[in-house]
Design a protein around this motif. Structure first.
Motif, PDB file in Angstrom:
ATOM      1  N   TRP A  18       0.834  -1.206   0.000  1.00  0.00           N
ATOM      2  CA  TRP A  18       0.000   0.000   0.000  1.00  0.00           C
ATOM      3  C   TRP A  18       0.873   1.262   0.000  1.00  0.00           C
ATOM      4  CZ3 TRP A  18      -4.883   1.416  -0.821  1.00  0.00           C
ATOM      5  CH2 TRP A  18      -5.275   2.697  -0.409  1.00  0.00           C
ATOM      6  N   GLY A  19       1.915   1.283   0.852  1.00  0.00           N
ATOM      7  CA  GLY A  19       2.808   2.439   0.892  1.00  0.00           C
ATOM      8  C   GLY A  19       3.526   2.646  -0.430  1.00  0.00           C
ATOM      9  N   THR A  20       3.922   1.534  -1.064  1.00  0.00           N
ATOM     10  CA  THR A  20       4.587   1.627  -2.367  1.00  0.00           C
ATOM     11  C   THR A  20       3.640   2.181  -3.424  1.00  0.00           C
ATOM     12  OG1 THR A  20       5.973  -0.281  -1.812  1.00  0.00           O
ATOM     13  CG2 THR A  20       5.833   0.319  -4.129  1.00  0.00           C
ATOM     14  N   SER A  21       2.364   1.799  -3.343  1.00  0.00           N
ATOM     15  CA  SER A  21       1.404   2.288  -4.339  1.00  0.00           C
ATOM     16  C   SER A  21       1.245   3.800  -4.260  1.00  0.00           C
ATOM     17  CB  SER A  21       0.044   1.607  -4.148  1.00  0.00           C
ATOM     18  OG  SER A  21      -0.634   2.110  -3.015  1.00  0.00           O
ATOM     19  N   SER A 217       4.333   4.115 -17.504  1.00  0.00           N
ATOM     20  CA  SER A 217       3.096   4.594 -16.879  1.00  0.00           C
ATOM     21  C   SER A 217       2.035   3.500 -16.815  1.00  0.00           C
ATOM     22  CB  SER A 217       2.554   5.805 -17.640  1.00  0.00           C
ATOM     23  OG  SER A 217       3.423   6.915 -17.500  1.00  0.00           O
ATOM     24  N   TRP A 218       1.939   2.673 -17.880  1.00  0.00           N
ATOM     25  CA  TRP A 218       0.994   1.547 -17.842  1.00  0.00           C
ATOM     26  C   TRP A 218       1.381   0.578 -16.733  1.00  0.00           C
ATOM     27  CZ3 TRP A 218      -3.623   1.773 -19.455  1.00  0.00           C
ATOM     28  CH2 TRP A 218      -3.979   2.417 -20.648  1.00  0.00           C
ATOM     29  N   GLY A 219       2.677   0.366 -16.557  1.00  0.00           N
ATOM     30  CA  GLY A 219       3.151  -0.512 -15.488  1.00  0.00           C
ATOM     31  C   GLY A 219       2.812   0.050 -14.118  1.00  0.00           C
ATOM     32  N   GLU A 220       2.968   1.372 -13.966  1.00  0.00           N
ATOM     33  CA  GLU A 220       2.622   2.017 -12.694  1.00  0.00           C
ATOM     34  C   GLU A 220       1.131   1.881 -12.409  1.00  0.00           C
ATOM     35  OE1 GLU A 220       6.029   5.551 -12.499  1.00  0.00           O
ATOM     36  OE2 GLU A 220       4.113   5.927 -13.515  1.00  0.00           O
ATOM     37  N   GLY A 227      -1.231  -4.596  -7.381  1.00  0.00           N
ATOM     38  CA  GLY A 227      -0.362  -4.717  -6.208  1.00  0.00           C
ATOM     39  C   GLY A 227      -0.781  -3.826  -5.058  1.00  0.00           C
ATOM     40  N   GLY A 228      -1.094  -2.552  -5.378  1.00  0.00           N
ATOM     41  CA  GLY A 228      -1.395  -1.585  -4.333  1.00  0.00           C
ATOM     42  C   GLY A 228      -2.817  -1.619  -3.829  1.00  0.00           C
ATOM     43  N   THR A 229      -3.700  -2.340  -4.503  1.00  0.00           N
ATOM     44  CA  THR A 229      -5.098  -2.411  -4.055  1.00  0.00           C
ATOM     45  C   THR A 229      -5.480  -3.843  -3.712  1.00  0.00           C
ATOM     46  OG1 THR A 229      -5.646  -0.541  -5.497  1.00  0.00           O
ATOM     47  CG2 THR A 229      -7.479  -1.817  -4.619  1.00  0.00           C
ATOM     48  N   MET A 230      -5.505  -4.710  -4.721  1.00  0.00           N
ATOM     49  CA  MET A 230      -5.991  -6.065  -4.488  1.00  0.00           C
ATOM     50  C   MET A 230      -5.075  -6.850  -3.530  1.00  0.00           C
ATOM     51  SD  MET A 230      -6.600  -9.158  -7.192  1.00  0.00           S
ATOM     52  CE  MET A 230      -7.015 -10.801  -6.595  1.00  0.00           C
ATOM     53  N   PHE A 231      -3.783  -6.956  -3.877  1.00  0.00           N
ATOM     54  CA  PHE A 231      -2.910  -7.801  -3.067  1.00  0.00           C
ATOM     55  C   PHE A 231      -2.590  -7.183  -1.714  1.00  0.00           C
ATOM     56  CE2 PHE A 231      -1.954 -10.001  -7.105  1.00  0.00           C
ATOM     57  CZ  PHE A 231      -2.154 -11.295  -6.670  1.00  0.00           C
ATOM     58  N   SER A 232      -2.463  -5.849  -1.648  1.00  0.00           N
ATOM     59  CA  SER A 232      -2.215  -5.224  -0.350  1.00  0.00           C
ATOM     60  C   SER A 232      -3.382  -5.503   0.586  1.00  0.00           C
ATOM     61  CB  SER A 232      -2.001  -3.716  -0.503  1.00  0.00           C
ATOM     62  OG  SER A 232      -3.190  -3.063  -0.882  1.00  0.00           O
ATOM     63  N   TYR A 233      -4.596  -5.448   0.042  1.00  0.00           N
ATOM     64  CA  TYR A 233      -5.767  -5.704   0.862  1.00  0.00           C
ATOM     65  C   TYR A 233      -5.847  -7.178   1.272  1.00  0.00           C
ATOM     66  CZ  TYR A 233     -10.517  -6.229   2.431  1.00  0.00           C
ATOM     67  OH  TYR A 233     -11.603  -6.547   3.182  1.00  0.00           O
ATOM     68  N   LEU A 234      -5.582  -8.084   0.336  1.00  0.00           N
ATOM     69  CA  LEU A 234      -5.650  -9.511   0.644  1.00  0.00           C
ATOM     70  C   LEU A 234      -4.644  -9.903   1.724  1.00  0.00           C
ATOM     71  CD1 LEU A 234      -6.141 -11.116  -2.895  1.00  0.00           C
ATOM     72  CD2 LEU A 234      -7.815 -10.955  -1.055  1.00  0.00           C
TER      73      LEU A 234
END
Length: 302
Positions: A18-21, A217-220, A227-234
């Motif tokens: 989340w912090g990385t996102s 930018s697409w990668g970000e 990574g910053g939403t789905m997996f951080s939350y899971l």
């Protein structure tokens, strides 16, 4: 690996993602003029879809049961519109008008608004520890915003405003789904709320031409959504199966720590001693409240 070690690893990984996102979002905004609304719309719609897909594999029965209850569906919609959507939008606006570290740290003011809500709802004065937490948070915010000098702001008024709004929205995000989470899996509730909020933003996606972005930018953008939403939350939710919510809350301080370190090292964001002290004061309120919660949990077990 023990159960506790699994829990600690899960919450730390989730918080780091989340912090990385936040830092990735700051980098994305620096090189692209796409509206915040468009980013939030993409994030909510795709992350919500991915979480629902995950639940279809792991919790298909719960999804069927929830969709058969109009009252529960209404609660999901309210959570999506008044919890998920504002928390996502205000957080990204705080990053866009300021930077990832201050946006993430200001979001950690949310416990103060939760304390205020319960004080008013229960019609009782705050505890002494709550007053200490409020004082530390206010002093920390002062240092973070003014660089320790009363006559100047190191943070723009817009960034401060959106940061405060993100803390209020984070408090609503925490309070609104309480009854739903007593019955249904947290992944399902959040996934549906994200998807519902994402559907409400569909007109933004339809009216906005697909932007021309660089490969970077697409990668970000992909990392922000996955990574910053789905997996951080899971990972965060997974930690609750192994360790207490209070300990999970305290270890979530890895979010601003990660955002700060990455922003300073990679994006050269200025973050001096007053900001560091202010951040520590704000985060200390989370540790104080978490410590008290742990003591109460232990007494209840006894």
């Amino acid at each position: 690996m023990t159960q506790t070690q699994k829990g600690l690893a899960s919450v730390i990984i989730g918080s780091i993602l989340w912090g990385t996102s936040g830092t990735v979002a700051q980098s994305f905004f620096a090189t692209n003029t796409i509206s915040t609304q468009w980013i939030v719309a993409v994030r909510l719609l795709f992350a919500g879809t991915l979480l629902i897909g995950w639940c279809l594999v792991t919790e298909p029965h719960q999804l069927t049961v929830l969709l058969q209850q109009p009252k529960q569906i209404l609660q999901v919609i309210l959570f999506g519109f008044f919890g998920v959507l504002p928390s996502q939008f205000t957080y990204f606006m705080a990053i866009r008008t300021g930077n990832a570290p201050t946006a993430t740290i200001l979001q950690f003011l949310s416990p103060l608004f939760i304390l205020a809500y319960f004080a008013i709802h229960n019609w009782q004065l705050p505890r002494r520890l709550d007053l200490i937490s409020v004082s530390l948070a206010l002093l920390g915010t002062y240092l973070l915003v003014t660089h320790g000098q009363l006559t100047q702001l190191s943070l723009s008024p817009a960034a401060l405003m959106w940061g405060i709004f993100s803390a209020i929205a984070a408090a609503l995000y925490t309070l609104l789904p309480g009854k739903l989470l007593q019955t249904f899996d947290a992944k399902l509730v959040t996934g549906l709320a994200m998807f519902v909020a994402g559907l409400a933003t569909l007109p933004i996606l339809v009216r906005t031409p697909l932007p021309t972005l660089s490969f970077k930018s697409w990668g970000e953008l992909a990392f922000i959504v996955i990574g910053g939403t789905m997996f951080s939350y899971l990972f965060y939710i997974q930690s609750l199966h192994y360790i207490s919510p209070s300990l999970t809350s305290m270890l979530s301080s890895f979010e601003p720590l990660t955002a700060t370190v990455l922003s300073v090292l990679l994006l050269h964001t200025l973050f001096g001693l007053p900001e560091i002290i202010g951040s520590i004061l704000i985060l200390s309120t989370t540790f104080l409240q978490g410590w008290v919660s742990q003591q109460l949990e232990r007494k209840q077990k006894v």
